[in-house]
Write a protein that holds these residues in place. Structure first.
Motif, PDB file in Angstrom:
ATOM      1  N   THR A 114      -9.923   0.881  -2.062  1.00  0.00           N
ATOM      2  CA  THR A 114      -8.934   1.966  -2.098  1.00  0.00           C
ATOM      3  C   THR A 114      -7.758   1.583  -2.982  1.00  0.00           C
ATOM      4  O   THR A 114      -7.278   2.380  -3.781  1.00  0.00           O
ATOM      5  N   ARG A 115      -7.322   0.342  -2.843  1.00  0.00           N
ATOM      6  CA  ARG A 115      -6.223  -0.138  -3.689  1.00  0.00           C
ATOM      7  C   ARG A 115      -6.588   0.002  -5.170  1.00  0.00           C
ATOM      8  O   ARG A 115      -5.777   0.447  -5.974  1.00  0.00           O
ATOM      9  N   ASP A 165      -1.461  -2.254   8.002  1.00  0.00           N
ATOM     10  CA  ASP A 165      -2.488  -2.778   7.100  1.00  0.00           C
ATOM     11  C   ASP A 165      -3.633  -3.383   7.914  1.00  0.00           C
ATOM     12  O   ASP A 165      -4.808  -3.142   7.641  1.00  0.00           O
ATOM     13  N   THR A 206     -10.723   6.621   3.833  1.00  0.00           N
ATOM     14  CA  THR A 206      -9.740   5.602   4.205  1.00  0.00           C
ATOM     15  C   THR A 206      -8.375   6.221   4.440  1.00  0.00           C
ATOM     16  O   THR A 206      -7.689   5.908   5.410  1.00  0.00           O
ATOM     17  N   VAL A 224     -10.465  -1.336   2.012  1.00  0.00           N
ATOM     18  CA  VAL A 224      -9.053  -1.286   1.675  1.00  0.00           C
ATOM     19  C   VAL A 224      -8.857  -1.755   0.232  1.00  0.00           C
ATOM     20  O   VAL A 224      -8.140  -1.131  -0.549  1.00  0.00           O
ATOM     21  N   LEU A 254       0.811  -1.207   0.000  1.00  0.00           N
ATOM     22  CA  LEU A 254       0.000   0.000   0.000  1.00  0.00           C
ATOM     23  C   LEU A 254       0.852   1.267   0.000  1.00  0.00           C
ATOM     24  O   LEU A 254       0.568   2.200  -0.769  1.00  0.00           O
ATOM     25  N   ALA A 269      -7.446  -2.175   8.161  1.00  0.00           N
ATOM     26  CA  ALA A 269      -8.531  -3.065   7.748  1.00  0.00           C
ATOM     27  C   ALA A 269      -9.521  -3.251   8.898  1.00  0.00           C
ATOM     28  O   ALA A 269     -10.730  -3.358   8.684  1.00  0.00           O
TER      29      ALA A 269
END
Lengths: 152, 152
Positions: free
Chosen positions: B136-137, B121, A139, B133, A12, B125
DNA sequence: CGTTGATAGTCAATCTATTTTACTATCAAG
DNA sequence: CTTGATAGTAAAATAGATTGACTATCAACG
């Protein structure tokens, strides 16, 4: 076996880094085109921040927002003043403070930069939808708040 | 009038920037604690990238992934070799290439760093949910692809 | 008032990272 | 066995930020 999408195989932080360069490249390119080709790296954030805000900000605020030292911020502002983007004016409520404001040229650069940024924002929203962008913002904000909580 | 949430008033590139520092700070801190306190800035990405991948990578790949010059990558690798994190070994398929691999110490650092990253991470989450997440990725990946498309 | 401690910023020197310019070695194709 | 592209190195210059030391102002307290 079809590989997982590449964005699932990358960390990320790496995604964040590369996503940011999309904006940085586009803004830098637009500014160069318009003749604002002497803005140092973090100058984009100074000018961008000033563009959003009301009037001007004291240097201390740049320090917090950019996460650099007071001296670094001072030098950054020096460079931008020297190149005609910013002005320092003493605050009249606190004579220790020097308020940094955009000059005419600075406002031009800010407008160019903002336009470039919004163009990307719009394209992105067009692809993934405004809802997704808003969610992504939340987020990211969560991530940022996690740091604030940590380094208490 | 209740203000809009702060993350709606800040530009997306600024959010990306700050979100990244959450990771950078945590990783840096964990590495310092574990005695890996001499890794230069971009070294995190070199080690992180090597940690994910199979064996080693040629320098040219670092150039692309980090978006720095060949020479910059060379010097970065120099520094990391000098400090005991990396090794250069000639490729046997192409004698021009020098493959960069992690040393024992490098693997230790990589593990520490990966653990720190995964901790964040996981926390993230836990707050926003794995689905968010993932979304978002994808959004970030879209942004990155936009750049690829642009600078053709 | 006058001291004390915190805040806002500067100056000068240094350090680190990266770029620029110029070069060598190897490969791949005709 | 040349030509052009690719992979990397070397050295100098530059930009960016940091460290350490300092000045000026403010705010609160006796």
């Amino acid at each position: 076996m079809t590989d997982a999408p590449w964005h699932e195989t990358v960390s990320l932080p790496a995604l964040l880094r590369h996503a940011r360069t999309t904006y940085a490249d586009a803004m830098r390119h637009a500014l160069d085109e318009a003749g604002y080709d002497d803005i140092p790296g973090n100058g984009l954030y100074v000018i961008g921040g000033l563009a959003l805000g009301d009037g001007g900000v004291p240097i201390g605020r740049l320090v917090r927002e950019l996460g650099i030292t007071k001296q670094g911020a001072g030098q950054l502002v020096d460079a931008l003043v020297l190149r005609g983007y910013l002005e320092r004016t003493p605050s009249d409520t606190d004579r220790r403070q020097l308020i940094v404001t955009l000059t005419e040229r600075g406002r031009g650069a800010a407008a160019t930069q903002t336009a470039a940024r919004e163009a990307i924002d719009a394209t992105l929203a067009g692809i993934v939808g405004a809802d997704d962008v808003a969610r992504t913002r939340r987020t990211l904000a969560t991530l940022i708040d996690m740091r604030r909580a940590t380094r208490a």
